[in-house]
Design a protein around this motif. Sequence first.
Motif, PDB file in Angstrom:
ATOM      1  N   ARG A  99       0.800  -1.228   0.000  1.00  0.00           N
ATOM      2  CA  ARG A  99       0.000   0.000   0.000  1.00  0.00           C
ATOM      3  C   ARG A  99       0.827   1.270   0.000  1.00  0.00           C
ATOM      4  O   ARG A  99       0.315   2.339  -0.281  1.00  0.00           O
ATOM      5  N   GLY A 100       2.091   1.212   0.363  1.00  0.00           N
ATOM      6  CA  GLY A 100       2.894   2.423   0.486  1.00  0.00           C
ATOM      7  C   GLY A 100       2.543   3.164   1.758  1.00  0.00           C
ATOM      8  O   GLY A 100       1.816   2.661   2.622  1.00  0.00           O
ATOM      9  N   VAL A 101       3.046   4.384   1.886  1.00  0.00           N
ATOM     10  CA  VAL A 101       2.794   5.171   3.097  1.00  0.00           C
ATOM     11  C   VAL A 101       1.721   6.225   2.889  1.00  0.00           C
ATOM     12  O   VAL A 101       1.312   6.889   3.831  1.00  0.00           O
ATOM     13  N   GLY A 102       1.266   6.410   1.669  1.00  0.00           N
ATOM     14  CA  GLY A 102       0.227   7.393   1.394  1.00  0.00           C
ATOM     15  C   GLY A 102       0.767   8.559   0.588  1.00  0.00           C
ATOM     16  O   GLY A 102       1.955   8.891   0.662  1.00  0.00           O
ATOM     17  N   ILE A 103      -0.128   9.169  -0.163  1.00  0.00           N
ATOM     18  CA  ILE A 103       0.266  10.284  -1.027  1.00  0.00           C
ATOM     19  C   ILE A 103       0.757  11.452  -0.169  1.00  0.00           C
ATOM     20  O   ILE A 103       0.098  11.879   0.773  1.00  0.00           O
ATOM     21  N   GLY A 104       1.941  11.953  -0.485  1.00  0.00           N
ATOM     22  CA  GLY A 104       2.505  13.104   0.212  1.00  0.00           C
ATOM     23  C   GLY A 104       3.131  12.790   1.558  1.00  0.00           C
ATOM     24  O   GLY A 104       3.477  13.711   2.308  1.00  0.00           O
ATOM     25  N   GLN A 105       3.296  11.529   1.878  1.00  0.00           N
ATOM     26  CA  GLN A 105       3.805  11.151   3.194  1.00  0.00           C
ATOM     27  C   GLN A 105       5.281  10.747   3.189  1.00  0.00           C
ATOM     28  O   GLN A 105       5.807  10.345   4.209  1.00  0.00           O
ATOM     29  N   PHE A 106       5.951  10.863   2.052  1.00  0.00           N
ATOM     30  CA  PHE A 106       7.349  10.432   1.972  1.00  0.00           C
ATOM     31  C   PHE A 106       8.234  11.251   2.911  1.00  0.00           C
ATOM     32  O   PHE A 106       9.020  10.695   3.671  1.00  0.00           O
ATOM     33  N   VAL A 107       8.109  12.571   2.867  1.00  0.00           N
ATOM     34  CA  VAL A 107       8.988  13.436   3.670  1.00  0.00           C
ATOM     35  C   VAL A 107       8.717  13.243   5.157  1.00  0.00           C
ATOM     36  O   VAL A 107       9.654  13.218   5.966  1.00  0.00           O
ATOM     37  N   LEU A 136       2.627   4.959  -2.920  1.00  0.00           N
ATOM     38  CA  LEU A 136       1.432   4.230  -3.340  1.00  0.00           C
ATOM     39  C   LEU A 136       1.624   2.721  -3.385  1.00  0.00           C
ATOM     40  O   LEU A 136       0.685   1.984  -3.680  1.00  0.00           O
ATOM     41  N   GLY A 137       2.858   2.272  -3.155  1.00  0.00           N
ATOM     42  CA  GLY A 137       3.119   0.848  -3.082  1.00  0.00           C
ATOM     43  C   GLY A 137       3.060   0.148  -4.428  1.00  0.00           C
ATOM     44  O   GLY A 137       3.109   0.764  -5.498  1.00  0.00           O
ATOM     45  N   LEU A 138       2.929  -1.153  -4.368  1.00  0.00           N
ATOM     46  CA  LEU A 138       2.913  -1.989  -5.562  1.00  0.00           C
ATOM     47  C   LEU A 138       1.710  -1.672  -6.450  1.00  0.00           C
ATOM     48  O   LEU A 138       1.817  -1.707  -7.677  1.00  0.00           O
ATOM     49  N   VAL A 139       0.599  -1.325  -5.835  1.00  0.00           N
ATOM     50  CA  VAL A 139      -0.604  -0.982  -6.602  1.00  0.00           C
ATOM     51  C   VAL A 139      -0.348   0.263  -7.445  1.00  0.00           C
ATOM     52  O   VAL A 139      -0.633   0.296  -8.644  1.00  0.00           O
TER      53      VAL A 139
END
Length: 174
Positions: A99-107, A136-139
């Motif tokens: 799923r990743g960490v979410g849009i805009g959550q990298f920093v 956003l992960g693998l999706v």
Amino acid sequence: LAWFVTGLVFWLTFSRAAFLGLFLGLITCFIWMRNNHFLKSIKNNIRKSFPAVVGIIFAFLILILFISKYTSIFSSQSLDERNLYQGVSHEIILSHPIRGVGIGQFVINEYYRHLNLESWQYQPVHNVYLLIFSELGLVGITLLLILSVSLFLIMLQDIEQDYTLTYYMFYCII
């Protein structure tokens, strides 16, 4: 006009990517011209064009020496910083692969993982694919790749044989 714009971008930004694009574009243009009748007419005037080619190469070498002396375009500092961001991206991908960490959550994630960085060092990774995979992960990366391949196939269908130079430039961009 395209060469002028690319050269202007390189001159204004001293971007290594712009330099690489200009170099690959020139190579593509020369390959295309080799198969074209224009090159045959140049071969007839090779004695006249040889001094011009030598002059252009000499001017290019002087420009590189000037740029390397008065700018930091050939320094590896930016590469070291990008390696840091890529390392953070790999950590995030390994901890949240689907799923990743979410849009805009990298920093924000980078801040929690590396508290000892200076404030200006908290930046997203400088690679779109790693950023999308992290957020956003693998999706997300799968959807991006499907979109990219679809656009590529549509462009290939639209390019006609009369536009071979555009076809080669498109490959350079990809």
